[in-house]
Write an enzyme that holds these catalytic residues in place. Sequence first.
Site, PDB file in Angstrom:
ATOM      1  CD  GLU A 188       1.277  -5.753   5.941  1.00 55.11           C
ATOM      2  OE1 GLU A 188       0.690  -5.957   4.861  1.00 55.11           O
ATOM      3  OE2 GLU A 188       2.091  -6.583   6.439  1.00 55.11           O
ATOM      4  CD  GLU A 227      -2.414  -7.790   3.003  1.00 57.81           C
ATOM      5  OE1 GLU A 227      -3.102  -7.965   4.021  1.00 57.81           O
ATOM      6  OE2 GLU A 227      -2.053  -6.660   2.595  1.00 57.81           O
ATOM      7  N   GLY A 256       0.643  -5.257   0.699  1.00 56.60           N
ATOM      8  CA  GLY A 256      -0.479  -5.486  -0.203  1.00 56.60           C
ATOM      9  C   GLY A 256      -0.101  -6.298  -1.430  1.00 56.60           C
ATOM     10  CB  ALA A 258      -0.920   0.004   1.212  1.00 51.03           C
TER      11      ALA A 258
END
Length: 269
Positions: free
Chosen positions: A135, A115, A112, A63
Site C-alpha cells: 500500500e 490482511e 487486502g 484491493a
Amino acid sequence: MPLHLEQNDRVVTLTIDRERTLNALDYPTIDALLAHLHRIESDDAVRAVIVTGAGSRAFSAGADIASLADSIAGGPERALREIVERGHALTRRIEEFPKPVIVAVNGLAYGGGCEITEAAPLAIAAEHASFAKPEISLGFPPPFGGSQRLPRHIGRKRGLEMILTGDPISATRAVEIGLVNSVVPADELLHAAHDLAARIIRHAPTAVAACLRAVTRGIDLPIHEGLAVEAACFAATVHTDGVRTGLRRFLERTTSLAYSDENRADRPR
C-alpha cells in the site's frame, strides 16, 4: 460470480474467483464474502470455513485498484466509507467469527489478501506463496486493518519493515514469524486445511466458539482483564451439552482404564 462456495461435510470452502485479476478484492467480492459469512454463522450444519483463491498464482492481490482509485477521487469521506469501513468490516468479521476460519494461501497474498490472512485465526500457505504490504507504494497505509494486526502478530519491527518497504516475504519466512501456521506443498494445501478443520470440529461447537472468543477478545488486554474474559467464556459453557458429553466420556474412559488395570493386577503371574 466473484465467490464460489462448496460444502464438504461440515466444512464450507469459499473461493475468491477472480483469477484474471489475481483474485483482487473489488467491492462486490468483499460484500459477497460478508454475506456468505453471515449465512454460515446461522447454519448449524457448518462447523468451519476455509477461504482460498482460484487458480495457483494468487490467494488475493489485494484491493481492486480501479475501485480504490474511483473512491479516492471522490474525496476522503467517500474513500473512508467505501474502502476503509468496508475493509474493516470484512477483516473484523473474519477475526471475530464464532466458527474457525482457515485461510489457505494458494499464491501471493498482497495488501487486502495479506490482511485477510492476518485477521483469520488460522492460516496455511502453499510453498510458493508470498506475502506483502504494498500500500505504501500507492501513497497510503494499509486500510483493511493491517497497520494494527500485523505488528501485533509478528512484532512491531517486523511489521513495520513489511509495511514501510512493501517488500514481499516468502511462505517460509511467514511461518517463521508467525503469520501462518504451516507451509505445505501446493497440491496438499486444501487437504491440509480440511485436516486442520477436522481436528477442530471433532470438539463441541460451544467449546470451539468459546475458545475463539476468549483468545480474540483477550489477546490485546492486560492479563487481569484477559483472565476475566477467559472466566466469562468458561462460565458460558458450564451448562452446555458439550461439557456434559465431554465429562461423561472422560469419566467413562477413566473407569474403563481403571477396571482394565485392576483385572491385570488380579491375574496370576
